[in-house]
Design a protein around this motif. Structure first.
Motif, PDB file in Angstrom:
ATOM      1  N   VAL A 246       0.837  -1.202   0.000  1.00  0.00           N
ATOM      2  CA  VAL A 246       0.000   0.000   0.000  1.00  0.00           C
ATOM      3  C   VAL A 246       0.871   1.250   0.000  1.00  0.00           C
ATOM      4  O   VAL A 246       0.593   2.227  -0.725  1.00  0.00           O
ATOM      5  N   TRP A 247       1.938   1.232   0.797  1.00  0.00           N
ATOM      6  CA  TRP A 247       2.854   2.380   0.855  1.00  0.00           C
ATOM      7  C   TRP A 247       3.485   2.647  -0.513  1.00  0.00           C
ATOM      8  O   TRP A 247       3.531   3.787  -0.978  1.00  0.00           O
ATOM      9  N   ALA A 248       3.972   1.590  -1.155  1.00  0.00           N
ATOM     10  CA  ALA A 248       4.604   1.739  -2.466  1.00  0.00           C
ATOM     11  C   ALA A 248       3.599   2.200  -3.515  1.00  0.00           C
ATOM     12  O   ALA A 248       3.917   3.046  -4.373  1.00  0.00           O
ATOM     13  N   LEU A 249       2.386   1.673  -3.461  1.00  0.00           N
ATOM     14  CA  LEU A 249       1.355   2.049  -4.434  1.00  0.00           C
ATOM     15  C   LEU A 249       0.978   3.520  -4.284  1.00  0.00           C
ATOM     16  O   LEU A 249       0.762   4.227  -5.276  1.00  0.00           O
ATOM     17  N   TYR A 250       0.925   3.992  -3.050  1.00  0.00           N
ATOM     18  CA  TYR A 250       0.597   5.406  -2.799  1.00  0.00           C
ATOM     19  C   TYR A 250       1.622   6.320  -3.464  1.00  0.00           C
ATOM     20  O   TYR A 250       1.250   7.277  -4.157  1.00  0.00           O
ATOM     21  N   TYR A 251       2.908   6.037  -3.275  1.00  0.00           N
ATOM     22  CA  TYR A 251       3.937   6.891  -3.865  1.00  0.00           C
ATOM     23  C   TYR A 251       4.048   6.687  -5.375  1.00  0.00           C
ATOM     24  O   TYR A 251       4.411   7.621  -6.100  1.00  0.00           O
ATOM     25  N   LEU A 252       3.731   5.499  -5.832  1.00  0.00           N
ATOM     26  CA  LEU A 252       3.779   5.243  -7.269  1.00  0.00           C
ATOM     27  C   LEU A 252       2.711   6.037  -8.012  1.00  0.00           C
ATOM     28  O   LEU A 252       2.957   6.561  -9.106  1.00  0.00           O
ATOM     29  N   VAL A 253       1.527   6.158  -7.416  1.00  0.00           N
ATOM     30  CA  VAL A 253       0.389   6.759  -8.103  1.00  0.00           C
ATOM     31  C   VAL A 253       0.199   8.235  -7.769  1.00  0.00           C
ATOM     32  O   VAL A 253      -0.149   9.042  -8.652  1.00  0.00           O
ATOM     33  N   PHE A 254       0.454   8.627  -6.524  1.00  0.00           N
ATOM     34  CA  PHE A 254       0.019   9.945  -6.096  1.00  0.00           C
ATOM     35  C   PHE A 254       0.989  10.687  -5.180  1.00  0.00           C
ATOM     36  O   PHE A 254       1.082  11.915  -5.215  1.00  0.00           O
ATOM     37  N   GLY A 255       1.721   9.966  -4.361  1.00  0.00           N
ATOM     38  CA  GLY A 255       2.447  10.559  -3.245  1.00  0.00           C
ATOM     39  C   GLY A 255       3.504  11.576  -3.616  1.00  0.00           C
ATOM     40  O   GLY A 255       3.646  12.605  -2.933  1.00  0.00           O
ATOM     41  N   LEU A 256       4.268  11.330  -4.677  1.00  0.00           N
ATOM     42  CA  LEU A 256       5.348  12.255  -5.036  1.00  0.00           C
ATOM     43  C   LEU A 256       4.816  13.612  -5.475  1.00  0.00           C
ATOM     44  O   LEU A 256       5.309  14.662  -5.040  1.00  0.00           O
ATOM     45  N   SER A 257       3.809  13.609  -6.332  1.00  0.00           N
ATOM     46  CA  SER A 257       3.253  14.881  -6.793  1.00  0.00           C
ATOM     47  C   SER A 257       2.496  15.584  -5.663  1.00  0.00           C
ATOM     48  O   SER A 257       2.494  16.821  -5.585  1.00  0.00           O
ATOM     49  N   PHE A 258       1.862  14.817  -4.770  1.00  0.00           N
ATOM     50  CA  PHE A 258       1.180  15.429  -3.630  1.00  0.00           C
ATOM     51  C   PHE A 258       2.176  16.140  -2.725  1.00  0.00           C
ATOM     52  O   PHE A 258       1.932  17.259  -2.261  1.00  0.00           O
ATOM     53  N   ASN A 259       3.328  15.511  -2.478  1.00  0.00           N
ATOM     54  CA  ASN A 259       4.368  16.160  -1.679  1.00  0.00           C
ATOM     55  C   ASN A 259       4.882  17.420  -2.355  1.00  0.00           C
ATOM     56  O   ASN A 259       5.147  18.434  -1.693  1.00  0.00           O
ATOM     57  N   ARG A 260       5.049  17.365  -3.676  1.00  0.00           N
ATOM     58  CA  ARG A 260       5.501  18.558  -4.390  1.00  0.00           C
ATOM     59  C   ARG A 260       4.454  19.676  -4.304  1.00  0.00           C
ATOM     60  O   ARG A 260       4.797  20.854  -4.266  1.00  0.00           O
ATOM     61  N   MET A 261       3.174  19.321  -4.252  1.00  0.00           N
ATOM     62  CA  MET A 261       2.132  20.331  -4.071  1.00  0.00           C
ATOM     63  C   MET A 261       2.241  20.979  -2.692  1.00  0.00           C
ATOM     64  O   MET A 261       2.052  22.191  -2.542  1.00  0.00           O
ATOM     65  N   ILE A 262       2.543  20.167  -1.675  1.00  0.00           N
ATOM     66  CA  ILE A 262       2.734  20.715  -0.327  1.00  0.00           C
ATOM     67  C   ILE A 262       3.915  21.671  -0.319  1.00  0.00           C
ATOM     68  O   ILE A 262       3.839  22.790   0.217  1.00  0.00           O
ATOM     69  N   TYR A 263       5.042  21.236  -0.927  1.00  0.00           N
ATOM     70  CA  TYR A 263       6.222  22.101  -0.979  1.00  0.00           C
ATOM     71  C   TYR A 263       5.923  23.390  -1.746  1.00  0.00           C
ATOM     72  O   TYR A 263       6.353  24.480  -1.340  1.00  0.00           O
TER      73      TYR A 263
END
Length: 304
Positions: A246-263
């Motif tokens: 689940v952790w890997a799937l989150y970053y694969l699909v959404f997590g990286l761009s979501f973090n960049r939105m926070i930054y």
């Protein structure tokens, strides 16, 4: 009316809508972030998949080294040379991600302002326009873990002779922490302002130090899913495979761009408050409702 606004926001965003009223604009940064993520989440998935491709070599190298280290530890043949090699190779692998991080940062900067962005064209324009500075930043980013590890290994041995060496070790970790936190700002500043490389680093580091508690809070926010996954693993080790999946799937699909939105949202707020306010004609509070909005005629083009 609510359903109509929701569908219009999803397909078109807010800018340029004829029925969009000034009182519908976000009143603060949290509302702005929630609104932009709600509108852009579909495009964020596509941007995330593009960004994952850039990080794939580093991920594969990390996975290979994890397997090697586990096997050598089980066989009793592990030595520190494996980690030295791992961190050394990670320097260029992280280095090549910098220009593409600049591209992602430009797109997310616009989204965080509630402005439109042509994802692919804007992404590549930002890559081509900022690749030199971006590569310099990412090269330093790749070098930092290597230097921290080498310092830890060296000063760790020297501490057996004198506890004095805990001081330089602590300084190394503090410098590394400040650099990591400055990455929350540096790429957004890079694609927003025309700065020399020296001034880019100087401004991002000084602003990070000045706003250190906020920078730490933002970093913890982006690590929330990872921290939660670790806690679950500690409590329920029997479901390790599912948690990691689940952790890997989150970053694969959404997590990286979501973090960049926070930054990007954080960087926009800091830059507009501390830099734009000192630049004649530069906008502040972009995407937010004007404080005197009762007396203001809102024009969508003002946010462009």
């Amino acid at each position: 009316m609510l359903f109509g606004n929701l569908m219009n926001n999803y397909f078109y965003g807010k800018a340029g809508k004829g029925d969009y009223r000034i009182e519908d604009m976000p009143a603060n940064r949290f509302q702005l972030f929630r609104t932009t993520v709600g509108v852009r989440w579909g495009a964020m998935v596509g941007l995330n998949l593009l960004y994952v491709l850039i990080w794939l070599p580093a991920v594969i190298w990390t996975f290979i080294n994890y397997l090697v280290i586990v096997q050598t530890m089980e066989a009793g043949t592990y030595n520190l040379g494996y980690l030295t090699m791992y961190f050394a190779v990670m320097i260029p692998l992280i280095g090549i991600t910098g220009p593409f991080t600049a591209g992602v940062s430009y797109v997310t900067r616009n989204w965080a302002r509630d402005q439109h962005s042509f994802v692919l064209s804007d992404f590549w324009d930002a890559v081509k326009g900022n690749w030199k500075q971006a590569f310099g930043v990412s090269f330093i980013t790749g070098l930092v873990p290597f230097l921290v590890y080498m310092s830890y290994a060296y000063y760790g041995q020297m501490m057996s002779q004198s506890m004095f060496f805990v001081i330089p070790m602590g300084l190394v970790f503090m410098v590394a922490l400040v650099w990591i936190l400055s990455l929350e700002l540096v790429y957004t500043m890079m694609v927003t302002y025309s700065l020399s490389f020296r001034n880019l680093l100087r401004n991002s580091i000084l602003l990070t130090i000045a706003r250190l508690p906020f920078a730490l809070a933002i970093k913890l926010a982006t690590l929330a899913i990872t921290i939660l996954a670790y806690v679950i693993l500690c409590i329920f080790p029997d479901i390790q495979v599912y948690v990691i999946l689940v952790w890997a799937l989150y970053y694969l699909v959404f997590g990286l761009s979501f973090n960049r939105m926070i930054y990007a949202s954080y960087a926009n707020a800091q830059c507009e408050k501390y830099l734009n306010s000192k630049i004649e004609g530069a906008q502040t509070n972009i995407g937010l409702r004007p404080e005197n909005w009762d007396d203001t005629e809102y024009r969508p083009e003002d946010d462009e």
